[in-house]
Design an enzyme around this catalytic site. Structure first.
Site, PDB file in Angstrom:
ATOM      1  N   GLY A 113       0.817  -1.211   0.000  1.00  0.00           N
ATOM      2  CA  GLY A 113       0.000   0.000   0.000  1.00  0.00           C
ATOM      3  C   GLY A 113       0.839   1.244   0.000  1.00  0.00           C
ATOM      4  O   GLY A 113       2.050   1.194  -0.205  1.00  0.00           O
ATOM      5  N   ASN A 114       0.212   2.365   0.199  1.00  0.00           N
ATOM      6  CA  ASN A 114       0.949   3.627   0.287  1.00  0.00           C
ATOM      7  C   ASN A 114       0.288   4.517   1.325  1.00  0.00           C
ATOM      8  O   ASN A 114      -0.759   4.173   1.874  1.00  0.00           O
ATOM      9  CB  ASN A 114       1.021   4.304  -1.084  1.00  0.00           C
ATOM     10  N   ARG A 115       0.888   5.663   1.594  1.00  0.00           N
ATOM     11  CA  ARG A 115       0.463   6.474   2.730  1.00  0.00           C
ATOM     12  C   ARG A 115      -0.474   7.619   2.343  1.00  0.00           C
ATOM     13  O   ARG A 115      -0.660   8.546   3.117  1.00  0.00           O
ATOM     14  CB  ARG A 115       1.702   7.015   3.447  1.00  0.00           C
ATOM     15  N   SER A 116      -1.085   7.549   1.161  1.00  0.00           N
ATOM     16  CA  SER A 116      -1.992   8.630   0.777  1.00  0.00           C
ATOM     17  C   SER A 116      -3.199   8.650   1.721  1.00  0.00           C
ATOM     18  O   SER A 116      -3.820   7.626   1.968  1.00  0.00           O
ATOM     19  CB  SER A 116      -2.460   8.414  -0.660  1.00  0.00           C
TER      20      SER A 116
END
Ligand code: CTP
Length: 401
Positions: free
Chosen positions: A209-212
């Site tokens: 995933g990512n931190r958006s």
């Protein structure tokens, strides 16, 4: 300058109890609030509650305190009138200019912006009479928030729920901040916005995933609703409350996001890809949890490319004149990299975030340069994500013609 004067009109629906929370938010943020409930609203929440929470007397009838001419004065002195909940009956009376109680008198004398937050059963909301009344009120400049979808009174679910008080408050704050009615320059337009970050599952418990946070996409949705657009928000793993008035779809992975965005884009005037889409996903999904084995190094995880949704949308526009807006985060050679990305993706506008010390994922503020395929360059200084969102819509409306 005194505190902003807000009139909170409350009409007779079960959601009247949620207006107490809106009232609390308004008073705590420094607004002077006069509550004007209708007779039927008082069946749901009594005068004592409104009076205690607002710190002001609560007139309910045209015949109270006649010497102060309340039916004229309350509206005249308001900086904002917000009606929450607005029932089908109240919308009908407002649309037809009736003045049969103190709230409708106030609506007729107010020259300030007016916000309606409707709440009713789905059948009543969808009835052509209500829809005509809503259209009339919007044509005259009122902000009518779309009701939320969800649980209604009793066992029913559907469209007609009062949006969350925090969301109604946000709309009020924005309307007041603009010092008047919001521009309705997106009225009649359908905009699709993706927000958040995709998660690509590896096994039932793990993902890439990512931190958006999704906050910039939600700010775009809120501001587009306020400017009159029909908004479809495709949210990926945000956990944020639905923006009032937007149709919210959820997507977990890049594939799901692609499907939802492409479907919604079929009749959209504008598509904004604010979501952080994973460029890769695990080549295989393990249906059982991947276990470690003593004495063995973990196996490498093969990845495959995800489709580039922004490039695909830009290349195959389902509607002539559709505008496509992308986002990019760059650390070095911001403008040169941004220009190259704009050309590669083929979109009309690219919002390039300068990733710097002050930029933190999940922050409330942002700064950017918006690059146009026409060669334009619009720097947007450090400020609230809503200010950047409004600047994007300014650039979009200028190009929609
Ligand atoms: N995007 C997309 N589909 C993908 C990857 C990105 O639609 N599979 C969109 C994002 O929503 C964003 C824009 O493309 O609007 C830019 O994303 P970014 O990650 O900055 O660009 P990349 O093409 O991934 O370039 P790079 O990572 O090489 O900088």
């Amino acid at each position: 300058m005194g505190r902003p004067q807000v009139v909170l009109g409350v009409s007779g629906g079960i959601a009247a109890y949620k207006a107490c929370e809106l009232l609390r938010r308004l008073t705590e943020s420094g607004h002077e609030v006069r509550v004007v409930p209708t007779e039927s609203a008082l069946h749901f929440v009594g005068e004592a509650t409104w009076s205690a929470l607002s710190g002001n007397p609560v007139p309910t009838r045209v015949w109270d305190d006649v010497h102060q001419v309340p039916h004229v004065r309350i509206g005249q002195h308001a900086d904002l009138v917000v009606v929450a909940p607005a029932t089908a009956d109240l919308l009908a009376r407002a649309a037809h200019g009736l003045a049969d109680d103190l709230l409708t008198n106030t609506l007729l004398t107010a020259r300030c912006p007016v916000v309606f937050a409707p709440a009713m059963h789905t059948e009543m909301w969808e009835h052509p009479a209500t829809q005509d009344n809503v259209a009339t009120l919007r044509r005259r400049g009122a902000v009518v928030i779309e009701p939320a979808v969800g649980r209604l009174t009793g066992a029913d679910t559907g469209k007609g729920r009062l949006p969350e008080p925090a969301e109604i408050y946000e709309v009020c704050r924005r309307v007041l901040a603009r010092g008047g009615a919001l521009p309705r320059d997106l009225a009649g337009r359908h905009v699709v916005i993706s927000a958040g970050g995709t998660r690509e599952p590896l096994d039932p418990v793990r993902y890439l995933g990512n931190r958006s946070s999704g906050k910039q996409g939600y700010a775009l949705a809120r501001t587009a609703v306020a400017r009159g657009a029909r908004v479809t928000l495709v949210a990926a793993n945000t956990g944020l409350p639905d923006p009032a008035g937007a149709d919210v779809l959820t997507a977990g992975t890049a594939d799901q996001l692609r499907e939802a965005v492409l479907k919604a884009a079929a009749d959209a005037d504008v598509v904004v890809m604010a979501a952080a889409v994973a460029d890769f996903r695990p080549a295989a999904y393990a249906t059982g949890k991947i276990k470690k084995r003593d004495g063995e190094e973990p196996a490498p995880i093969p990845l495959v490319r995800n489709p580039d949704i922004l490039a695909e949308l830009s290349a195959n526009r389902p509607r002539a004149g559709q505008l496509v807006v992308g986002f990019a985060a760059e650390t070095d050679d911001v403008l040169a990299n941004g220009r190259a990305k704009l050309a590669r993706k083929g979109c009309d506008l690219l919002v390039v975030n300068e990733v710097g010390e002050r930029k933190v994922f999940g922050a409330e503020e942002n700064e950017a340069v918006v690059l146009g395929a026409d060669g334009s360059e619009t720097p947007v200084p450090h400020g609230p994500k809503e200010a950047l969102a409004d600047r994007v819509w300014d650039l979009v409306t200028a190009r929609l013609g």
